[in-house]
Design an enzyme around this catalytic site. Sequence first.
Site, mmCIF file in Angstrom:
data_model
loop_
_atom_site.group_PDB
_atom_site.id
_atom_site.type_symbol
_atom_site.label_atom_id
_atom_site.label_comp_id
_atom_site.label_asym_id
_atom_site.label_seq_id
_atom_site.Cartn_x
_atom_site.Cartn_y
_atom_site.Cartn_z
ATOM 1 N N GLY A 1 38.343 -15.952 17.129
ATOM 2 C CA GLY A 1 38.201 -17.310 17.675
ATOM 3 C C GLY A 1 37.069 -17.388 18.990
ATOM 4 C CG ASP B 1 34.387 -13.338 14.271
ATOM 5 O OD1 ASP B 1 35.092 -13.739 13.573
ATOM 6 O OD2 ASP B 1 34.674 -12.088 15.169
ATOM 7 C CB SER C 1 35.770 -9.901 3.939
ATOM 8 O OG SER C 1 37.079 -9.318 3.686
ATOM 9 C CB VAL D 1 30.822 -5.298 15.928
ATOM 10 C CG1 VAL D 1 31.397 -6.005 17.213
ATOM 11 C CG2 VAL D 1 31.399 -3.908 15.937
#
Length: 319
Positions: free
Chosen positions: A50, A264, A195, A260
């Site tokens: 988040g 998001d 995913s 990484v």
Amino acid sequence: MHPARSNGGMTNIATLTLNPTIDVAYEVDRMFHTRKMRTKSEFYSPGGGGINVARVFVRLGGNARSYYMAGGATGDALDGLLDLHQLVHNRIHIAGHTRVASAVLELESGKEYRFVPPGPTIQPAEWQACLDQLESAQCNFMVLSGSLPPGMPDDFYGQVVALMRRRNIPVVLDSSGPGLKGGLEAGGVFLVKPSIGELRQLTGLELAIPDEIADAASEIVRSGRAAHVAVTMGHQGAILASADGPLFLPAAPIEAKSAVGAGDSFLSAMLFAISIGWEMGEAFRFGIAAGAAAVMSPGHDLARPSDIERLYQRTPQIS
């Protein structure tokens, strides 16, 4: 067109991160066991699903408030990092220490090594305090992103979905394992972003070809668990399932250097475009561009607007 220019930055989301991290990134010439390795550089960032979504959302011109559970000296350090990134945040205090995750780039091989602890155990009074804070959250969308820490009930995200449904706030869900399953079981999620690996775990199916993946995602829509399902598949692209059928888009053409923050960044950019009125398919395409932008450099940063916009122009258009 850059989406941030469409709305004057008035979009307002809240994100919930139950198991945040202090993300530390290092570079070393070569990895060895036993021997002390001197790092070339180090980067510290506030992390967790988040929080990462909020960071990208704010970069794009929206407003985001981060709710997160944090404790101990590392929790205080996380607060400081959020202040440095100028993020609006609400901390839910816990007794356990906030985890520290590490990513090490081996320069000789270009390989990245990631170390992610499970995080602190959450007590019932602590997760109840989290629900209490969310009762008064003011936002256009609530984003539930990241794994459930130890001690949380499997249906915790489902409880938040039900709470937000009572308040007529659409929920965006991005989790795995029990968090994903429990969040969907409440039904009525606006957008879920598994995913391909997470979708396989959820369904128990092999999902070897795009048609099977699209069918599994469409079944989530048909069952009423989510209105939209965006399945990310790395270099193979992504599939969006909605009531009007599935849509496949290939990945943006880039050389990936890190994993990484890709998911998001994808979710944040897609939600930003949705929230300012973009059509769902184009928002999906914008998300794919953001996911690609996040993996272009080693893993101490997230997608940046200039890279997203450039890759969006290069991402194949929806026919």
